[in-house]
Design an enzyme around this catalytic site. Sequence first.
Site, mmCIF file in Angstrom:
data_model
loop_
_atom_site.group_PDB
_atom_site.id
_atom_site.type_symbol
_atom_site.label_atom_id
_atom_site.label_comp_id
_atom_site.label_asym_id
_atom_site.label_seq_id
_atom_site.Cartn_x
_atom_site.Cartn_y
_atom_site.Cartn_z
ATOM 1 N N GLU A 152 0.823 -1.210 0.000
ATOM 2 C CA GLU A 152 0.000 0.000 0.000
ATOM 3 C C GLU A 152 0.861 1.266 0.000
ATOM 4 O OE1 GLU A 152 -3.109 0.503 -0.463
ATOM 5 O OE2 GLU A 152 -4.091 -1.414 -0.093
ATOM 6 N N ASP A 171 -6.494 8.256 -0.284
ATOM 7 C CA ASP A 171 -6.005 7.298 0.711
ATOM 8 C C ASP A 171 -4.822 7.892 1.455
ATOM 9 O OD1 ASP A 171 -7.811 5.334 -0.304
ATOM 10 O OD2 ASP A 171 -6.384 4.888 -1.902
#
Length: 148
Positions: A54, A72
């Site tokens: 990620e 995000d």
Amino acid sequence: MRSMLIVFLFSYFFARYDAKVFSQCELAKKLKAQGLDNFHSYSLANWVCMAKHESKFNTSALNTKNSDGTIDYGIFQVNNKWWCKDNKRSSKNGCNIACSKLLDDDIDDDITCIKRIVKDPNKMNAWNAWVKHCKGKDLSKYLAGCKL
Ligand SMILES: *[C@@H]1O[C@H](CO)[C@@H](O)[C@H](O)[C@H]1NC(C)=O
Ligand SMILES: [Ca+2]
């Protein structure tokens, strides 16, 4: 003397908000200490693999390229539509946290948030990079060499 103090306070302020990039083993140790090994039956290596793919362990990682325009935040790439609140859009704010707190080098609150996220029916499928790179794979390399 006073200017010394000001310089000191300034550097302290900026140091606190500096990006921190964890090493793999450092993050593994931290996550283990916070009880993520087998949390909701996901082994520690799953969490390390997720963070690796990620954010590359970067606490200030920011993704503004989602197709739905959401953002995000941080080492675990927490989304501003569902889990944290910024000034860009309305949010369910499921983690009850300001998104900006997910960019600093203190990841205790980030960890509290991912513990909340994984309680949803989607579990770790909430993280696309986990699905793509970690789910069902041999994850032993994510803890290799770590003294845990
Ligand atoms: C971490 O992420 C920030 C924000 O995207 C970026 O500016 C910085 O260069 C990254 N650090 C590393 C070491 O990749
Ligand atoms: Ca934080």
